[in-house]
Design a protein around this motif. Structure first.
Motif, PDB file in Angstrom:
ATOM      1  N   VAL A 160       0.724  -1.124  -0.111  1.00 13.46           N
ATOM      2  CA  VAL A 160       0.122   0.110  -0.090  1.00 13.46           C
ATOM      3  C   VAL A 160       0.750   1.176   0.107  1.00 13.46           C
ATOM      4  O   VAL A 160       0.500   2.186  -0.571  1.00 13.46           O
ATOM      5  N   ALA A 161       2.015   1.300   0.818  1.00 15.39           N
ATOM      6  CA  ALA A 161       2.762   2.255   0.700  1.00 15.39           C
ATOM      7  C   ALA A 161       3.624   2.553  -0.695  1.00 15.39           C
ATOM      8  O   ALA A 161       3.513   3.704  -1.130  1.00 15.39           O
ATOM      9  N   GLU A 162       3.932   1.406  -1.182  1.00 16.93           N
ATOM     10  CA  GLU A 162       4.472   1.770  -2.648  1.00 16.93           C
ATOM     11  C   GLU A 162       3.456   2.150  -3.609  1.00 16.93           C
ATOM     12  O   GLU A 162       3.601   3.312  -4.335  1.00 16.93           O
ATOM     13  N   GLU A 169       3.237  14.393  -6.745  1.00 16.43           N
ATOM     14  CA  GLU A 169       2.070  14.932  -6.103  1.00 16.43           C
ATOM     15  C   GLU A 169       2.082  15.369  -4.522  1.00 16.43           C
ATOM     16  O   GLU A 169       0.983  15.584  -4.034  1.00 16.43           O
ATOM     17  N   ASP A 170       3.244  15.187  -3.956  1.00 20.23           N
ATOM     18  CA  ASP A 170       3.723  15.385  -2.709  1.00 20.23           C
ATOM     19  C   ASP A 170       2.787  14.701  -2.016  1.00 20.23           C
ATOM     20  O   ASP A 170       2.249  14.907  -0.774  1.00 20.23           O
ATOM     21  N   LEU A 171       2.871  13.295  -2.299  1.00 16.80           N
ATOM     22  CA  LEU A 171       2.388  12.254  -1.487  1.00 16.80           C
ATOM     23  C   LEU A 171       3.176  11.147  -1.277  1.00 16.80           C
ATOM     24  O   LEU A 171       3.898  10.765  -2.164  1.00 16.80           O
ATOM     25  N   TRP A 172       3.539  10.519  -0.070  1.00 22.02           N
ATOM     26  CA  TRP A 172       4.348   9.555   0.167  1.00 22.02           C
ATOM     27  C   TRP A 172       3.408   8.527   0.999  1.00 22.02           C
ATOM     28  O   TRP A 172       2.543   8.873   1.573  1.00 22.02           O
ATOM     29  N   GLY A 173       3.841   7.158   0.685  1.00 25.20           N
ATOM     30  CA  GLY A 173       3.149   6.298   1.428  1.00 25.20           C
ATOM     31  C   GLY A 173       3.007   6.332   2.673  1.00 25.20           C
ATOM     32  O   GLY A 173       2.079   5.873   3.447  1.00 25.20           O
ATOM     33  N   TYR A 220      13.796  -4.101   7.769  1.00 22.69           N
ATOM     34  CA  TYR A 220      12.555  -3.544   7.333  1.00 22.69           C
ATOM     35  C   TYR A 220      12.582  -1.957   7.300  1.00 22.69           C
ATOM     36  O   TYR A 220      12.275  -1.259   6.248  1.00 22.69           O
ATOM     37  N   TYR A 221      12.921  -1.611   8.596  1.00 26.89           N
ATOM     38  CA  TYR A 221      13.062  -0.280   8.637  1.00 26.89           C
ATOM     39  C   TYR A 221      13.952   0.447   7.717  1.00 26.89           C
ATOM     40  O   TYR A 221      13.729   1.691   7.465  1.00 26.89           O
ATOM     41  N   HIS A 222      14.929   0.030   7.590  1.00 33.73           N
ATOM     42  CA  HIS A 222      16.007   0.595   6.863  1.00 33.73           C
ATOM     43  C   HIS A 222      15.544   0.590   5.162  1.00 33.73           C
ATOM     44  O   HIS A 222      15.584   1.512   4.639  1.00 33.73           O
ATOM     45  N   ASP A 223      14.812  -0.501   4.749  1.00 31.78           N
ATOM     46  CA  ASP A 223      14.460  -0.789   3.408  1.00 31.78           C
ATOM     47  C   ASP A 223      13.247   0.347   3.193  1.00 31.78           C
ATOM     48  O   ASP A 223      13.221   0.580   2.015  1.00 31.78           O
ATOM     49  N   LEU A 224      12.375   0.398   4.081  1.00 26.96           N
ATOM     50  CA  LEU A 224      11.426   1.422   3.809  1.00 26.96           C
ATOM     51  C   LEU A 224      12.095   2.719   3.229  1.00 26.96           C
ATOM     52  O   LEU A 224      11.290   3.334   2.536  1.00 26.96           O
ATOM     53  N   ILE A 225      12.969   3.244   3.895  1.00 32.76           N
ATOM     54  CA  ILE A 225      13.639   4.618   3.514  1.00 32.76           C
ATOM     55  C   ILE A 225      14.424   4.356   2.430  1.00 32.76           C
ATOM     56  O   ILE A 225      14.617   5.271   1.392  1.00 32.76           O
ATOM     57  N   HIS A 226      15.467   3.413   2.376  1.00 30.52           N
ATOM     58  CA  HIS A 226      16.748   3.111   1.485  1.00 30.52           C
ATOM     59  C   HIS A 226      16.289   2.411  -0.051  1.00 30.52           C
ATOM     60  O   HIS A 226      17.069   2.798  -0.987  1.00 30.52           O
ATOM     61  N   PRO A 232       9.631   9.929   2.687  1.00 32.26           N
ATOM     62  CA  PRO A 232      10.443  11.238   2.196  1.00 32.26           C
ATOM     63  C   PRO A 232      11.954  11.121   2.564  1.00 32.26           C
ATOM     64  O   PRO A 232      12.198  10.556   3.847  1.00 32.26           O
ATOM     65  N   PRO A 233      12.844  11.293   1.690  1.00 30.16           N
ATOM     66  CA  PRO A 233      14.350  11.145   2.146  1.00 30.16           C
ATOM     67  C   PRO A 233      14.433  12.144   3.450  1.00 30.16           C
ATOM     68  O   PRO A 233      15.446  11.516   4.398  1.00 30.16           O
TER      69      PRO A 233
END
Length: 411
Positions: A160-162, A169-173, A220-226, A232-233
């Motif tokens: 869903v986040a992907e 559109e200034d929208l992040w998962g 998982y936490y690392h991969d959500l970001i990177h 958002p970065p």
């Protein structure tokens, strides 16, 4: 005229509520009193006041203490026991007007050192308007071959986040507070660990987080970001209040975060006003996976060294009244009394309180209630920073190094 000085973290909800409560106390107190507030970032409070012991130097009469710190400050003798004062002159409805889980967070070895002021727990926030959109539902089914629904597992959450990540559109998962401040970055790791069936410490108080569940959680936490890039970065530089505002500004489809940030989302000026709903934090799709939450709270305590401890306690009792607990909520923080959580007017504008009571009166995780937790927290903070923010060490090596340091600390 006595002056009561308070120190606590900066947060508009705290600052506005405390100002109103201080004004009303000054208007009704038998003795004339003035107040001063000193709002400092959590790391600064830890480094300059707690690690040094300077919280007891007489500068402060009130300390808005994070429950993570309570065992250490109690063991070190930095704050007064409130047992006698609570017995002789308790706030109205004490103790049954508060959940046992919250009272326990302000207690160490059976002695109460504070009264709850602001509560978590962490819950799941999501944009109901996005999930109910026919166009979004149709597009999601075409892409993933299943209906769009509020995620119950971390695998579903990632899909869903992907789907909702649309930077143009200034929208992040989602959004996370990965800033290495020893706050949400550590709590996020704990939630992912617990939701996979892992534990920070075993039954004998030894580190247990260097485990398969710990590796899955941190990766998982690392991969959500990177890797998946569904946040958002700038998340690696954001603390919890900033992420709550990011969501309220309509820039994230979902987040797990403190329930109190629902107040930001439900402010009429919020970009997501009337569009947010709440639920359980996702779990791992595994036999040991469980929906879990973390609860911490901030409580009003009276530091040793205060020249006015009785007057300071009178303010603690004043702030804990039903009326003032509602003010805490109305100003954007989170009240701690059952009376606030159940008030029909509060629920109409802060519907997340129905989830708050369910979580706080059911099985809920808390951080280890040990005096050494501050040092353990810093070890975990540095681990998340090295693996997730600096990316200078692997998940496996980061966990192993942190577990070794934790073992030495807790021996």
């Amino acid at each position: 005229m006595p002056t009561l000085r308070l120190v606590g973290r900066p947060f508009e909800g705290f600052e506005n509520a405390l100002q109103r409560q201080m004004d009303s106390f000054a208007a009704t107190a038998d003795a004339d009193v003035t107040f001063e507030r000193d709002h400092r970032p959590l790391p600064e409070i830890h480094e300059e006041l707690l690690a040094t012991g300077d919280i007891t130097d007489g500068t402060y009469d009130l300390f808005l203490c994070l429950s993570d710190w309570l065992p250490m400050v109690a063991e070190a003798g930095y704050v007064h026991s409130l047992d006698d004062r609570l017995a002789d002159s308790p706030p109205d409805d004490w103790p049954d007007g508060w959940a046992e889980s919250l009272r326990g967070l302000m207690t160490y070895e059976g002695i109460a050192y504070g009264v709850p002021y602001h509560d978590g727990p962490e819950i799941f926030h999501y944009r109901e308007d996005l999930f109910e959109s026919v166009a979004e539902q149709r597009a999601f089914r075409e892409e993933y071959g299943r209906p769009l629904s509020v995620p119950r597992t971390w695998d579903e959450f990632l899909e869903v986040a992907e789907f909702f990540t649309r930077p143009d559109e200034d929208l992040w998962g989602t959004v996370v507070a990965a800033k290495p401040d020893g706050h949400n970055d550590v709590y996020d790791f704990c939630i992912h660990l617990w939701s996979r069936g892992g534990r920070l410490l075993d039954e004998d108080g030894r580190p247990a987080f260097d485990s398969p569940e710990g590796r899955e959680a941190l990766r998982y936490y690392h991969d959500l970001i990177h890797e998946h890039e569904v946040v958002p970065p700038e998340s690696i530089e954001m603390e919890s209040v900033e992420t709550g505002q990011f969501y309220a500004d309509g820039e994230a489809a979902m987040m797990w975060n403190w329930s109190g940030f629902g107040a930001m989302a439900e402010d009429p000026e919020s970009a997501v006003f009337g569009r947010t709903n709440y639920g359980l934090i996702p779990r791992a799709e595994a036999p040991a996976g469980e929906h879990t939450s973390l609860t911490v709270c901030y409580g009003l305590t009276v530091p040793k060294g205060s020249e006015h401890p009785d007057l300071a306690y009178d303010f603690v009792r004043h702030a804990a009244s039903a009326e003032n607990d509602e003010i805490t909520t109305l100003e954007g923080a989170s009240g701690t009394r059952f009376s606030t959580w159940r008030d029909p007017e509060i629920l109409r504008t802060n519907s997340f309180y129905s989830i708050v009571e369910e979580v706080n009166t059911g099985p809920v995780n808390t951080l280890p209630r040990i005096p050494a937790y501050l040092e353990l927290n810093e070890i975990l903070n540095e681990m998340v920073e090295a693996v997730v923010v600096e990316r200078s060490i692997s998940v496996e090596d980061g966990l192993a190094a942190a577990a070794e340091r934790a073992s030495d600390l807790l021996e």
